[in-house]
Design an enzyme around this catalytic site. Structure first.
Site, PDB file in Angstrom:
ATOM      1  N   LYS A   1      -0.709   4.672   4.409  1.00 24.46           N
ATOM      2  CA  LYS A   1      -1.338   3.852   5.240  1.00 24.46           C
ATOM      3  C   LYS A   1      -0.841   3.902   6.438  1.00 24.46           C
ATOM      4  O   LYS A   1       0.331   3.588   6.842  1.00 24.46           O
ATOM      5  CB  LYS A   1      -1.665   2.645   4.518  1.00 24.46           C
ATOM      6  CG  LYS A   1      -2.599   1.603   4.989  1.00 24.46           C
ATOM      7  CD  LYS A   1      -2.978   0.522   4.144  1.00 24.46           C
ATOM      8  CE  LYS A   1      -3.827  -0.623   4.860  1.00 24.46           C
ATOM      9  NZ  LYS A   1      -5.196   0.156   4.923  1.00 24.46           N
TER      10      LYS A   1
ATOM     11  N   HIS B   1       0.925  -1.010  -0.011  1.00 27.37           N
ATOM     12  CA  HIS B   1       0.032   0.030   0.098  1.00 27.37           C
ATOM     13  C   HIS B   1       0.758   1.461  -0.016  1.00 27.37           C
ATOM     14  O   HIS B   1       2.025   1.253   0.342  1.00 27.37           O
ATOM     15  CB  HIS B   1      -0.874  -0.011   1.232  1.00 27.37           C
ATOM     16  CG  HIS B   1      -2.199  -0.768   1.034  1.00 27.37           C
ATOM     17  ND1 HIS B   1      -1.982  -2.258   1.370  1.00 27.37           N
ATOM     18  CD2 HIS B   1      -3.412  -0.669   0.534  1.00 27.37           C
ATOM     19  CE1 HIS B   1      -3.322  -2.849   1.181  1.00 27.37           C
ATOM     20  NE2 HIS B   1      -4.194  -1.748   0.741  1.00 27.37           N
TER      21      HIS B   1
HETATM   22  P1  NAD Z   1      -7.581   9.609   4.412  1.00 30.98           P
HETATM   23  O1  NAD Z   1      -6.718   9.615   5.612  1.00 30.98           O
HETATM   24  O2  NAD Z   1      -7.342  10.201   3.572  1.00 30.98           O
HETATM   25  O3  NAD Z   1      -9.115   9.982   4.835  1.00 30.98           O
HETATM   26  C1  NAD Z   1      -9.666   9.732   6.334  1.00 30.98           C
HETATM   27  C2  NAD Z   1     -10.545  11.060   6.572  1.00 30.98           C
HETATM   28  O4  NAD Z   1     -11.219  10.736   7.718  1.00 30.98           O
HETATM   29  C3  NAD Z   1      -9.761  12.269   6.947  1.00 30.98           C
HETATM   30  O5  NAD Z   1      -9.864  13.238   5.902  1.00 30.98           O
HETATM   31  C4  NAD Z   1      -9.974  12.709   8.091  1.00 30.98           C
HETATM   32  O6  NAD Z   1      -9.853  14.054   8.610  1.00 30.98           O
HETATM   33  C5  NAD Z   1     -11.289  12.288   8.573  1.00 30.98           C
HETATM   34  N1  NAD Z   1     -11.750  12.021   9.806  1.00 30.98           N
HETATM   35  C6  NAD Z   1     -10.872  11.787  11.061  1.00 30.98           C
HETATM   36  N2  NAD Z   1     -11.699  11.879  12.146  1.00 30.98           N
HETATM   37  C7  NAD Z   1     -13.279  12.148  11.455  1.00 30.98           C
HETATM   38  C8  NAD Z   1     -14.129  12.630  12.455  1.00 30.98           C
HETATM   39  N3  NAD Z   1     -14.353  12.517  13.670  1.00 30.98           N
HETATM   40  N4  NAD Z   1     -15.328  12.818  11.386  1.00 30.98           N
HETATM   41  C9  NAD Z   1     -15.242  12.906  10.288  1.00 30.98           C
HETATM   42  N5  NAD Z   1     -14.085  12.842   9.648  1.00 30.98           N
HETATM   43  C10 NAD Z   1     -13.049  12.351  10.314  1.00 30.98           C
HETATM   44  O7  NAD Z   1      -7.506   7.866   4.607  1.00 30.98           O
HETATM   45  P2  NAD Z   1      -8.154   7.055   3.272  1.00 30.98           P
HETATM   46  O8  NAD Z   1      -6.834   6.780   2.511  1.00 30.98           O
HETATM   47  O9  NAD Z   1      -9.254   7.693   2.584  1.00 30.98           O
HETATM   48  O10 NAD Z   1      -8.696   5.704   4.064  1.00 30.98           O
HETATM   49  C11 NAD Z   1      -9.649   5.829   5.235  1.00 30.98           C
HETATM   50  C12 NAD Z   1      -9.731   4.299   5.830  1.00 30.98           C
HETATM   51  O11 NAD Z   1     -10.593   3.806   4.647  1.00 30.98           O
HETATM   52  C13 NAD Z   1      -8.675   3.689   6.218  1.00 30.98           C
HETATM   53  O12 NAD Z   1      -8.899   2.826   7.282  1.00 30.98           O
HETATM   54  C14 NAD Z   1      -8.337   2.921   4.966  1.00 30.98           C
HETATM   55  O13 NAD Z   1      -7.541   1.742   5.242  1.00 30.98           O
HETATM   56  C15 NAD Z   1      -9.674   2.493   4.436  1.00 30.98           C
HETATM   57  N6  NAD Z   1      -9.894   2.088   3.029  1.00 30.98           N
HETATM   58  C16 NAD Z   1     -10.757   0.874   2.832  1.00 30.98           C
HETATM   59  C17 NAD Z   1     -11.027   0.564   1.700  1.00 30.98           C
HETATM   60  C18 NAD Z   1     -12.045  -0.664   1.447  1.00 30.98           C
HETATM   61  O14 NAD Z   1     -12.292  -1.051   0.221  1.00 30.98           O
HETATM   62  N7  NAD Z   1     -12.756  -0.906   2.271  1.00 30.98           N
HETATM   63  C19 NAD Z   1     -10.231   1.225   0.455  1.00 30.98           C
HETATM   64  C20 NAD Z   1      -9.354   2.200   0.702  1.00 30.98           C
HETATM   65  C21 NAD Z   1      -9.507   2.511   2.065  1.00 30.98           C
END
Ligand code: NAD
Length: 265
Positions: free
Chosen positions: A158, A154
């Site tokens: 991450k 990744h």
């Molecule tokens: P990222 O850090 O770019 O985004 C996360 C967002 O959540 C940030 O903008 C952050 O400010 C926000 N956030 C934090 N606290 C918050 C709150 N209390 N209320 C609202 N928003 C809040 O991360 P990302 O790459 O978008 O990934 C996010 C999660 O999704 C990770 O756990 C990642 O592993 C997971 N993910 C899962 C899949 C899937 O298919 N299931 C795919 C990609 C990423």
């Protein structure tokens, strides 16, 4: 269907906003960010670098829940656990893409799923969920003299390892063998580890650059190896899966579902 995006400024959050805009089955009802984030109180369109669009970014979860049929949540474990309880209490469906949960977190989400409607998946793509079913079948067919190793790669941002997808694949391999993953997982070997433990399922995590997500499940026997591989080349893949899960939840009763349920696998 009225959909709210949690973590709207994140990598997945921005992708979700774009896909909901393109959908004729969904409307964007609210966008939420963490308290203190630069985008709070701003117009979403302008925050995303485009023209104004009349949707203001909020940190008020109650307002978002009141305006929505479903919330789509790719944030962080503590945020998601609290949202699961709030969404269930408000009768709003919850699509959880967040990864990196502890056992306690998972138990709390399962409790929310007793009254709420939840889809939770460490990976929302069709290809990975097919890979999960194949991994289970191959593990069952080959037996314990084929060593199973799961390697994932990744991007450098991450924060959790192994990935949620690697753990899904590990669970499937363990289920194929009729064992619990917790009893056989061997994570990130280092140092004088001794010979490989019979029946172990190994995990290794590569972090760097802009990898979106790559997973190999290796079955290594005497004289041959089989590798099942998935490569994600566009993050929109996960957002499309999340949107599909949100629409699917409309017709479901309470429960915590997976993408295998959504995709009919
Ligand atoms: P990222 O850090 O770019 O985004 C996360 C967002 O959540 C940030 O903008 C952050 O400010 C926000 N956030 C934090 N606290 C918050 C709150 N209390 N209320 C609202 N928003 C809040 O991360 P990302 O790459 O978008 O990934 C996010 C999660 O999704 C990770 O756990 C990642 O592993 C997971 N993910 C899962 C899949 C899937 O298919 N299931 C795919 C990609 C990423």
């Amino acid at each position: 269907m009225r959909m709210a995006v949690m973590g709207a400024s994140g990598r997945m959050g921005q992708m979700l906003v774009r896909l909901i805009d393109e959908s004729d089955q969904a409307t964007l009802s609210a966008v939420v960010e963490r308290a203190g984030h630069d985008w709070i109180g701003c117009d979403l369109g302008q925050a995303m670098g485009a023209g104004p669009r009349g949707v203001v970014v909020t940190d008020d979860v109650a307002v978002a829940l009141a305006a929505s049929d479903v919330i789509i949540d790719f944030t962080s474990p503590a945020v998601t656990v609290a949202l699961a309880q709030a969404a269930a209490a408000a009768g709003v469906a919850h699509v959880i893409g967040t990864t990196g949960f502890s056992e306690e977190d998972l138990a709390a989400i399962a409790r929310a799923g007793q009254t709420g409607r939840i889809v939770r998946a460490g990976n929302m793509s069709l290809g990975v969920n097919l890979l999960v079913t194949l991994t289970r079948q191959v593990a069952a067919a080959l037996g314990a003299d084929y060593d199973i190793e799961i390697i994932e790669a990744h991007h450098r941002h991450k924060v959790d390892a192994p990935s949620g997808t690697a753990l899904m694949l590990g669970d499937a391999a363990a289920a194929g063998r009729g064992v619990a993953l917790a009893d056989v997982a061997d994570r990130g070997r280092d140092g004088i580890t001794g010979a490989r433990k019979p029946g172990a399922i190994g995990f290794h995590a590569i972090r760097g650059g802009d990898f979106i997500g790559e997973h190999d499940v290796i079955f290594a026997g005497e004289g041959e190896r089989i590798t099942l591989r998935h490569v994600a080349s566009d993050r929109a893949l996960f957002a499309r899966g999340a949107l599909k899960a949100a629409l699917w939840l409309k017709g479901q009763g309470p429960g915590e579902y997976s993408m295998l349920d959504v995709l009919g696998l």
